[in-house]
Design a protein around this motif. Structure first.
Motif, PDB file in Angstrom:
ATOM      1  N   ASP A   1       0.834  -1.199   0.000  1.00 38.34           N
ATOM      2  CA  ASP A   1       0.000   0.000   0.000  1.00 38.34           C
ATOM      3  C   ASP A   1       0.873   1.254   0.000  1.00 38.34           C
ATOM      4  OD1 ASP A   1      -2.421  -1.381   0.059  1.00 38.34           O
ATOM      5  OD2 ASP A   1      -2.548  -1.343   2.252  1.00 38.34           O
ATOM      6  N   ILE A   2       0.340   2.311  -0.589  1.00 32.94           N
ATOM      7  CA  ILE A   2       0.990   3.629  -0.602  1.00 32.94           C
ATOM      8  C   ILE A   2      -0.063   4.640  -0.181  1.00 32.94           C
ATOM      9  CG2 ILE A   2       2.136   5.396  -1.998  1.00 32.94           C
ATOM     10  CD1 ILE A   2       3.002   3.073  -3.901  1.00 32.94           C
ATOM     11  N   PHE A   3       0.268   5.438   0.828  1.00 34.73           N
ATOM     12  CA  PHE A   3      -0.653   6.450   1.343  1.00 34.73           C
ATOM     13  C   PHE A   3      -0.063   7.835   1.126  1.00 34.73           C
ATOM     14  CE2 PHE A   3      -1.275   2.904   4.559  1.00 34.73           C
ATOM     15  CZ  PHE A   3      -2.355   2.350   3.888  1.00 34.73           C
ATOM     16  N   VAL A   4      -0.869   8.747   0.603  1.00 35.09           N
ATOM     17  CA  VAL A   4      -0.476  10.149   0.465  1.00 35.09           C
ATOM     18  C   VAL A   4      -1.259  10.926   1.519  1.00 35.09           C
ATOM     19  CG1 VAL A   4      -0.419  12.173  -1.030  1.00 35.09           C
ATOM     20  CG2 VAL A   4      -0.015   9.886  -2.001  1.00 35.09           C
ATOM     21  N   ILE A   5      -0.531  11.475   2.467  1.00 35.80           N
ATOM     22  CA  ILE A   5      -1.135  12.250   3.553  1.00 35.80           C
ATOM     23  C   ILE A   5      -0.816  13.712   3.279  1.00 35.80           C
ATOM     24  CG2 ILE A   5      -1.154  12.634   6.042  1.00 35.80           C
ATOM     25  CD1 ILE A   5      -0.194   9.629   6.240  1.00 35.80           C
ATOM     26  N   LYS A   6      -1.854  14.504   3.104  1.00 36.63           N
ATOM     27  CA  LYS A   6      -1.676  15.893   2.709  1.00 36.63           C
ATOM     28  C   LYS A   6      -1.247  16.765   3.895  1.00 36.63           C
ATOM     29  CE  LYS A   6      -2.255  16.980  -0.916  1.00 36.63           C
ATOM     30  NZ  LYS A   6      -1.259  16.970  -1.987  1.00 36.63           N
ATOM     31  N   ALA A   7      -0.606  17.863   3.581  1.00 31.72           N
ATOM     32  CA  ALA A   7      -0.147  18.810   4.594  1.00 31.72           C
ATOM     33  C   ALA A   7      -1.294  19.169   5.536  1.00 31.72           C
ATOM     34  CB  ALA A   7       0.396  20.071   3.926  1.00 31.72           C
ATOM     35  N   GLY A   8      -1.021  19.103   6.837  1.00 31.98           N
ATOM     36  CA  GLY A   8      -1.996  19.492   7.842  1.00 31.98           C
ATOM     37  C   GLY A   8      -2.949  18.391   8.283  1.00 31.98           C
ATOM     38  N   GLU A   9      -3.017  17.257   7.561  1.00 31.43           N
ATOM     39  CA  GLU A   9      -3.920  16.177   7.964  1.00 31.43           C
ATOM     40  C   GLU A   9      -3.403  15.508   9.236  1.00 31.43           C
ATOM     41  OE1 GLU A   9      -6.448  14.004   4.610  1.00 31.43           O
ATOM     42  OE2 GLU A   9      -4.297  13.643   4.366  1.00 31.43           O
ATOM     43  N   VAL A  10      -4.271  15.386  10.221  1.00 31.69           N
ATOM     44  CA  VAL A  10      -3.906  14.702  11.456  1.00 31.69           C
ATOM     45  C   VAL A  10      -3.910  13.200  11.172  1.00 31.69           C
ATOM     46  CG1 VAL A  10      -4.581  14.226  13.847  1.00 31.69           C
ATOM     47  CG2 VAL A  10      -4.864  16.536  12.888  1.00 31.69           C
ATOM     48  N   HIS A  11      -2.831  12.530  11.565  1.00 34.46           N
ATOM     49  CA  HIS A  11      -2.710  11.102  11.291  1.00 34.46           C
ATOM     50  C   HIS A  11      -1.908  10.399  12.382  1.00 34.46           C
ATOM     51  CE1 HIS A  11       0.774  13.024   9.397  1.00 34.46           C
ATOM     52  NE2 HIS A  11       1.419  11.863   9.479  1.00 34.46           N
ATOM     53  N   SER A  12      -2.118   9.074  12.454  1.00 35.72           N
ATOM     54  CA  SER A  12      -1.380   8.209  13.357  1.00 35.72           C
ATOM     55  C   SER A  12      -1.439   6.809  12.764  1.00 35.72           C
ATOM     56  CB  SER A  12      -1.994   8.213  14.759  1.00 35.72           C
ATOM     57  OG  SER A  12      -3.316   7.689  14.723  1.00 35.72           O
ATOM     58  N   PHE A  13      -0.563   5.929  13.239  1.00 37.29           N
ATOM     59  CA  PHE A  13      -0.636   4.531  12.823  1.00 37.29           C
ATOM     60  C   PHE A  13      -0.010   3.650  13.885  1.00 37.29           C
ATOM     61  CE2 PHE A  13       3.366   5.992  10.956  1.00 37.29           C
ATOM     62  CZ  PHE A  13       4.254   4.963  11.260  1.00 37.29           C
ATOM     63  N   LYS A  14      -0.374   2.361  13.821  1.00 28.35           N
ATOM     64  CA  LYS A  14       0.161   1.390  14.763  1.00 28.35           C
ATOM     65  C   LYS A  14       0.346   0.062  14.039  1.00 28.35           C
ATOM     66  CE  LYS A  14      -1.704   1.184  18.799  1.00 28.35           C
ATOM     67  NZ  LYS A  14      -2.557   0.880  19.972  1.00 28.35           N
ATOM     68  N   ALA A  15       1.489  -0.581  14.263  1.00 22.21           N
ATOM     69  CA  ALA A  15       1.744  -1.903  13.706  1.00 22.21           C
ATOM     70  C   ALA A  15       0.837  -2.916  14.387  1.00 22.21           C
ATOM     71  CB  ALA A  15       3.209  -2.285  13.909  1.00 22.21           C
ATOM     72  N   ILE A  16       0.258  -3.816  13.589  1.00 22.34           N
ATOM     73  CA  ILE A  16      -0.588  -4.879  14.129  1.00 22.34           C
ATOM     74  C   ILE A  16      -0.159  -6.217  13.515  1.00 22.34           C
ATOM     75  CG2 ILE A  16      -2.569  -3.372  14.585  1.00 22.34           C
ATOM     76  CD1 ILE A  16      -3.873  -4.486  12.014  1.00 22.34           C
ATOM     77  N   GLY A  17      -0.662  -7.287  14.065  1.00 21.54           N
ATOM     78  CA  GLY A  17      -0.344  -8.604  13.535  1.00 21.54           C
ATOM     79  C   GLY A  17       0.830  -9.227  14.272  1.00 21.54           C
ATOM     80  N   ASP A  18       1.435 -10.219  13.629  1.00 20.68           N
ATOM     81  CA  ASP A  18       2.515 -10.978  14.258  1.00 20.68           C
ATOM     82  C   ASP A  18       3.915 -10.611  13.774  1.00 20.68           C
ATOM     83  OD1 ASP A  18       0.636 -12.457  15.691  1.00 20.68           O
ATOM     84  OD2 ASP A  18       0.408 -13.914  14.064  1.00 20.68           O
ATOM     85  N   SER A  19       4.010  -9.737  12.793  1.00 20.75           N
ATOM     86  CA  SER A  19       5.320  -9.398  12.233  1.00 20.75           C
ATOM     87  C   SER A  19       5.505  -7.887  12.237  1.00 20.75           C
ATOM     88  CB  SER A  19       5.447  -9.958  10.810  1.00 20.75           C
ATOM     89  OG  SER A  19       4.456  -9.398   9.985  1.00 20.75           O
ATOM     90  N   PRO A  20       6.743  -7.432  12.094  1.00 17.15           N
ATOM     91  CA  PRO A  20       7.003  -5.993  12.087  1.00 17.15           C
ATOM     92  C   PRO A  20       6.339  -5.279  10.902  1.00 17.15           C
ATOM     93  CG  PRO A  20       9.037  -7.215  12.425  1.00 17.15           C
ATOM     94  CD  PRO A  20       7.982  -8.210  12.030  1.00 17.15           C
ATOM     95  N   LEU A  21       6.043  -4.022  11.120  1.00 15.24           N
ATOM     96  CA  LEU A  21       5.574  -3.131  10.068  1.00 15.24           C
ATOM     97  C   LEU A  21       6.807  -2.396   9.541  1.00 15.24           C
ATOM     98  CD1 LEU A  21       3.272  -1.727   8.490  1.00 15.24           C
ATOM     99  CD2 LEU A  21       3.126  -0.100  10.400  1.00 15.24           C
ATOM    100  N   VAL A  22       7.043  -2.503   8.240  1.00 14.56           N
ATOM    101  CA  VAL A  22       8.209  -1.885   7.612  1.00 14.56           C
ATOM    102  C   VAL A  22       7.705  -0.910   6.559  1.00 14.56           C
ATOM    103  CG1 VAL A  22      10.330  -2.290   6.313  1.00 14.56           C
ATOM    104  CG2 VAL A  22       9.556  -3.987   7.990  1.00 14.56           C
ATOM    105  N   GLN A  23       8.119   0.342   6.672  1.00  9.97           N
ATOM    106  CA  GLN A  23       7.663   1.345   5.708  1.00  9.97           C
ATOM    107  C   GLN A  23       8.693   2.455   5.552  1.00  9.97           C
ATOM    108  OE1 GLN A  23       4.053   2.132   8.063  1.00  9.97           O
ATOM    109  NE2 GLN A  23       4.624   4.294   8.027  1.00  9.97           N
ATOM    110  N   LEU A  24       8.592   3.147   4.420  1.00  9.66           N
ATOM    111  CA  LEU A  24       9.381   4.349   4.156  1.00  9.66           C
ATOM    112  C   LEU A  24       8.407   5.512   4.122  1.00  9.66           C
ATOM    113  CD1 LEU A  24      10.870   2.035   2.071  1.00  9.66           C
ATOM    114  CD2 LEU A  24      12.385   3.986   2.008  1.00  9.66           C
ATOM    115  N   ASP A  25       8.621   6.482   4.983  1.00  8.09           N
ATOM    116  CA  ASP A  25       7.751   7.649   5.059  1.00  8.09           C
ATOM    117  C   ASP A  25       8.512   8.852   4.515  1.00  8.09           C
ATOM    118  OD1 ASP A  25       6.100   5.863   6.353  1.00  8.09           O
ATOM    119  OD2 ASP A  25       6.415   6.710   8.348  1.00  8.09           O
ATOM    120  N   VAL A  26       8.144   9.274   3.312  1.00  4.50           N
ATOM    121  CA  VAL A  26       8.830  10.373   2.639  1.00  4.50           C
ATOM    122  C   VAL A  26       8.141  11.677   3.011  1.00  4.50           C
ATOM    123  CG1 VAL A  26       9.487  11.352   0.418  1.00  4.50           C
ATOM    124  CG2 VAL A  26       9.511   8.861   0.738  1.00  4.50           C
TER     125      VAL A  26
END
Length: 111
Positions: A75-100
């Motif tokens: 998945d690829i998410f585009v979060i626009k300037a000023g949008e309030v956001h948060s995230f949390k890893a779930i499941g049994d394995s690590p969450l790996v991502q690049l946040d540009v």
């Protein structure tokens, strides 16, 4: 050209390497290289610039602009300037991502 290895970047909170563009070849983007165990992730925050998150592996739950949804590797998410956001890893394995972050410095307002 500028070259750096990920392991030579600052490692913050045991979950993220920080590539600060201004310090790494004076480029206009900064990147969080996130590798978090289940349960890890940032609380609500926002940035004054756009952020693009490239989910490489694992699963997570995101809340963006008051809407909650699940995401996974590919998945690829585009979060626009000023949008309030948060995230949390779930499941049994690590969450790996690049946040540009479209900025030479990280600017984050924790809420």
């Amino acid at each position: 050209m500028h070259h750096v290895r990920q392991e030579d970047l600052p490692f913050v909170g045991g979950i993220v390497h920080e590539f600060v563009g201004a310090d790494q070849g004076d480029t206009g983007v900064s990147v969080f290289l996130f590798h978090g165990k289940p349960g890890s992730g940032p609380g609500p925050h926002r940035h004054p610039y756009d952020e693009i998150q490239f989910i490489r592996e694992g699963c997570g739950v995101w809340t963006v602009g008051g809407k909650t949804f699940e995401g996974r590797g590919g998945d690829i998410f585009v979060i626009k300037a000023g949008e309030v956001h948060s995230f949390k890893a779930i499941g049994d394995s690590p969450l790996v991502q690049l946040d540009v972050h479209v900025s030479p410095h990280f600017i984050q307002e924790d809420l």
